[in-house]
Design a protein around this motif. Structure first.
Motif, PDB file in Angstrom:
ATOM      1  N   ILE A  33      17.637  31.712  25.150  1.00 44.07           N
ATOM      2  CA  ILE A  33      18.681  32.608  25.668  1.00 44.07           C
ATOM      3  C   ILE A  33      19.012  33.665  24.617  1.00 44.07           C
ATOM      4  CG2 ILE A  33      21.128  32.754  26.313  1.00 44.07           C
ATOM      5  CD1 ILE A  33      20.739  29.911  27.572  1.00 44.07           C
ATOM      6  N   ILE A  34      19.257  33.231  23.392  1.00 45.86           N
ATOM      7  CA  ILE A  34      19.643  34.152  22.322  1.00 45.86           C
ATOM      8  C   ILE A  34      18.543  35.176  22.038  1.00 45.86           C
ATOM      9  CG2 ILE A  34      20.119  34.278  19.838  1.00 45.86           C
ATOM     10  CD1 ILE A  34      21.568  31.495  20.260  1.00 45.86           C
ATOM     11  N   ARG A  35      17.313  34.734  22.068  1.00 47.76           N
ATOM     12  CA  ARG A  35      16.181  35.608  21.739  1.00 47.76           C
ATOM     13  C   ARG A  35      15.616  36.370  22.943  1.00 47.76           C
ATOM     14  NH1 ARG A  35      13.039  31.133  18.114  1.00 47.76           N
ATOM     15  NH2 ARG A  35      14.140  31.493  16.156  1.00 47.76           N
ATOM     16  N   HIS A  36      16.137  36.127  24.119  1.00 42.95           N
ATOM     17  CA  HIS A  36      15.580  36.750  25.320  1.00 42.95           C
ATOM     18  C   HIS A  36      15.654  38.282  25.192  1.00 42.95           C
ATOM     19  CE1 HIS A  36      14.909  37.819  29.513  1.00 42.95           C
ATOM     20  NE2 HIS A  36      14.363  36.610  29.629  1.00 42.95           N
ATOM     21  N   PRO A  37      14.574  38.981  25.553  1.00 41.30           N
ATOM     22  CA  PRO A  37      14.555  40.446  25.418  1.00 41.30           C
ATOM     23  C   PRO A  37      15.714  41.153  26.121  1.00 41.30           C
ATOM     24  CG  PRO A  37      12.354  39.639  25.933  1.00 41.30           C
ATOM     25  CD  PRO A  37      13.280  38.465  26.033  1.00 41.30           C
ATOM     26  N   SER A  38      16.132  40.661  27.290  1.00 43.10           N
ATOM     27  CA  SER A  38      17.235  41.324  27.991  1.00 43.10           C
ATOM     28  C   SER A  38      18.565  41.149  27.260  1.00 43.10           C
ATOM     29  CB  SER A  38      17.346  40.839  29.436  1.00 43.10           C
ATOM     30  OG  SER A  38      17.683  39.482  29.479  1.00 43.10           O
ATOM     31  N   ILE A  39      18.660  40.143  26.424  1.00 46.86           N
ATOM     32  CA  ILE A  39      19.849  39.964  25.574  1.00 46.86           C
ATOM     33  C   ILE A  39      19.702  40.829  24.329  1.00 46.86           C
ATOM     34  CG2 ILE A  39      21.203  38.310  24.214  1.00 46.86           C
ATOM     35  CD1 ILE A  39      21.380  37.855  27.266  1.00 46.86           C
ATOM     36  N   GLN A  40      18.577  40.711  23.666  1.00 44.92           N
ATOM     37  CA  GLN A  40      18.349  41.420  22.405  1.00 44.92           C
ATOM     38  C   GLN A  40      18.450  42.937  22.554  1.00 44.92           C
ATOM     39  OE1 GLN A  40      17.878  40.029  19.202  1.00 44.92           O
ATOM     40  NE2 GLN A  40      18.728  38.318  20.394  1.00 44.92           N
ATOM     41  N   ILE A  41      17.970  43.482  23.670  1.00 49.28           N
ATOM     42  CA  ILE A  41      17.972  44.928  23.864  1.00 49.28           C
ATOM     43  C   ILE A  41      19.389  45.500  23.842  1.00 49.28           C
ATOM     44  CG2 ILE A  41      18.031  44.947  26.396  1.00 49.28           C
ATOM     45  CD1 ILE A  41      15.819  47.244  24.312  1.00 49.28           C
ATOM     46  N   GLN A  42      20.361  44.669  24.185  1.00 50.28           N
ATOM     47  CA  GLN A  42      21.749  45.129  24.230  1.00 50.28           C
ATOM     48  C   GLN A  42      22.477  44.998  22.893  1.00 50.28           C
ATOM     49  OE1 GLN A  42      23.854  43.832  27.839  1.00 50.28           O
ATOM     50  NE2 GLN A  42      21.883  42.989  28.481  1.00 50.28           N
ATOM     51  N   SER A  43      21.883  44.293  21.940  1.00 52.67           N
ATOM     52  CA  SER A  43      22.505  44.057  20.626  1.00 52.67           C
ATOM     53  C   SER A  43      23.949  43.584  20.730  1.00 52.67           C
ATOM     54  CB  SER A  43      22.439  45.324  19.758  1.00 52.67           C
ATOM     55  OG  SER A  43      21.117  45.732  19.584  1.00 52.67           O
ATOM     56  N   PRO A  44      24.194  42.559  21.539  1.00 49.27           N
ATOM     57  CA  PRO A  44      25.581  42.119  21.709  1.00 49.27           C
ATOM     58  C   PRO A  44      26.065  41.306  20.504  1.00 49.27           C
ATOM     59  CG  PRO A  44      24.144  40.605  22.844  1.00 49.27           C
ATOM     60  CD  PRO A  44      23.267  41.708  22.293  1.00 49.27           C
ATOM     61  N   HIS A  45      27.367  41.224  20.391  1.00 40.03           N
ATOM     62  CA  HIS A  45      27.962  40.243  19.485  1.00 40.03           C
ATOM     63  C   HIS A  45      27.811  38.911  20.209  1.00 40.03           C
ATOM     64  CE1 HIS A  45      29.691  43.196  16.821  1.00 40.03           C
ATOM     65  NE2 HIS A  45      30.331  43.779  17.822  1.00 40.03           N
ATOM     66  N   LEU A  46      27.119  37.980  19.597  1.00 35.99           N
ATOM     67  CA  LEU A  46      26.877  36.683  20.227  1.00 35.99           C
ATOM     68  C   LEU A  46      27.775  35.615  19.630  1.00 35.99           C
ATOM     69  CD1 LEU A  46      22.973  36.663  20.346  1.00 35.99           C
ATOM     70  CD2 LEU A  46      24.529  36.924  22.270  1.00 35.99           C
ATOM     71  N   ILE A  47      28.251  34.741  20.479  1.00 32.85           N
ATOM     72  CA  ILE A  47      29.038  33.589  20.050  1.00 32.85           C
ATOM     73  C   ILE A  47      28.507  32.373  20.794  1.00 32.85           C
ATOM     74  CG2 ILE A  47      31.308  32.492  19.978  1.00 32.85           C
ATOM     75  CD1 ILE A  47      32.563  35.299  20.107  1.00 32.85           C
ATOM     76  N   LEU A  48      28.044  31.386  20.046  1.00 34.12           N
ATOM     77  CA  LEU A  48      27.711  30.085  20.626  1.00 34.12           C
ATOM     78  C   LEU A  48      28.968  29.234  20.572  1.00 34.12           C
ATOM     79  CD1 LEU A  48      24.280  28.983  19.083  1.00 34.12           C
ATOM     80  CD2 LEU A  48      24.809  29.332  21.494  1.00 34.12           C
ATOM     81  N   VAL A  49      29.193  28.458  21.591  1.00 34.67           N
ATOM     82  CA  VAL A  49      30.340  27.543  21.612  1.00 34.67           C
ATOM     83  C   VAL A  49      29.793  26.135  21.792  1.00 34.67           C
ATOM     84  CG1 VAL A  49      32.515  26.929  22.737  1.00 34.67           C
ATOM     85  CG2 VAL A  49      31.776  29.326  22.676  1.00 34.67           C
ATOM     86  N   THR A  50      30.183  25.246  20.903  1.00 32.45           N
ATOM     87  CA  THR A  50      29.738  23.859  21.037  1.00 32.45           C
ATOM     88  C   THR A  50      30.360  23.249  22.288  1.00 32.45           C
ATOM     89  OG1 THR A  50      31.582  22.943  19.768  1.00 32.45           O
ATOM     90  CG2 THR A  50      29.580  23.539  18.530  1.00 32.45           C
ATOM     91  N   PRO A  51      29.665  22.297  22.902  1.00 36.28           N
ATOM     92  CA  PRO A  51      30.304  21.621  24.032  1.00 36.28           C
ATOM     93  C   PRO A  51      31.556  20.892  23.548  1.00 36.28           C
ATOM     94  CG  PRO A  51      28.196  20.575  23.473  1.00 36.28           C
ATOM     95  CD  PRO A  51      28.333  21.785  22.610  1.00 36.28           C
ATOM     96  N   PRO A  52      32.547  20.780  24.407  1.00 31.40           N
ATOM     97  CA  PRO A  52      33.748  20.043  24.016  1.00 31.40           C
ATOM     98  C   PRO A  52      33.454  18.545  23.961  1.00 31.40           C
ATOM     99  CG  PRO A  52      33.885  20.663  26.317  1.00 31.40           C
ATOM    100  CD  PRO A  52      32.624  21.289  25.768  1.00 31.40           C
ATOM    101  N   PRO A  53      34.390  17.784  23.410  1.00 31.71           N
ATOM    102  CA  PRO A  53      34.214  16.328  23.409  1.00 31.71           C
ATOM    103  C   PRO A  53      34.248  15.779  24.835  1.00 31.71           C
ATOM    104  CG  PRO A  53      36.204  16.962  22.197  1.00 31.71           C
ATOM    105  CD  PRO A  53      35.640  18.186  22.802  1.00 31.71           C
TER     106      PRO A  53
END
Length: 186
Positions: A33-53
């Motif tokens: 997901i993070i490396r997908h070209p449609s994501i990368q082309i937009q140069s977004p600020h990315l935030i991963l969120v860990t699953p909750p407990p």
């Protein structure tokens, strides 16, 4: 862009939900997901969120109300997915909001002790408050996530803080108005 996956993926292998995703595949999915070209082309600020407990007590009650018998999730198994999410973020240089650890701190988890949410310890009131059914965030859980996210944005990307952003469209008091000539329509 926030990416929050893993709560359902962390279902126990062999459970009847059909949602289990092996840990290695989960990590690879996050990377893809993070490396997908449609994501990368937009140069977004990315935030991963860990699953909750997970709150095993509430999960069992919720499952029983649906006629489901047996354990489908454990606190310990979900912790492995939160740790894996953190590792992916570290490996790829992506910001991680560690919702799992934040909830554990508030639930008064002590390192080396059994996990709050586990049926091996007494029921934890905080997890009852932030997880609506033992798995999904409640309004209080989303409030915790929002607070963590806003603190991060204000610290790391202050120009993206809501107070710093310009309106995309004019505010309603000054927006152009359309005068209706026929109030009954066509």
């Amino acid at each position: 862009m926030m990416i929050l996956f893993g709560a359902n993926d962390a279902c126990l292998p062999g459970s009847d939900s059909g949602q289990h995703v092996p840990l290695e595949i989960y990590q690879n999915n996050l990377r893809r997901i993070i490396r997908h070209p449609s994501i990368q082309i937009q140069s977004p600020h990315l935030i991963l969120v860990t699953p909750p407990p997970v709150n095993e007590y509430a999960c069992e009650e919720s499952d029983a109300a649906k006629g489901i018998v047996g354990t489908r999730r454990t606190a310990e198994h979900t912790m492995a997915y939160a740790d894996a999410c953190q590792r992916v973020g570290d490996d790829l240089g992506v910001t991680v909001i560690d919702l799992w650890s934040c909830c554990m701190r508030i639930a008064k988890h002590e390192p080396g002790q059994r996990l709050p949410g586990s049926k091996q310890v007494r029921r934890n009131g905080y997890l009852d408050e932030v997880l609506s059914d033992g798995l999904h965030l409640s309004p209080a859980g989303y409030r915790t996530l929002l607070e963590l996210t806003m603190r991060h944005i204000q610290r790391v990307w202050p120009d993206q803080s809501p107070d710093a952003l310009a309106y995309v469209h004019p505010p309603w008091p000054v927006a152009p108005k359309i005068e209706s000539q026929d109030s009954e329509g066509p």
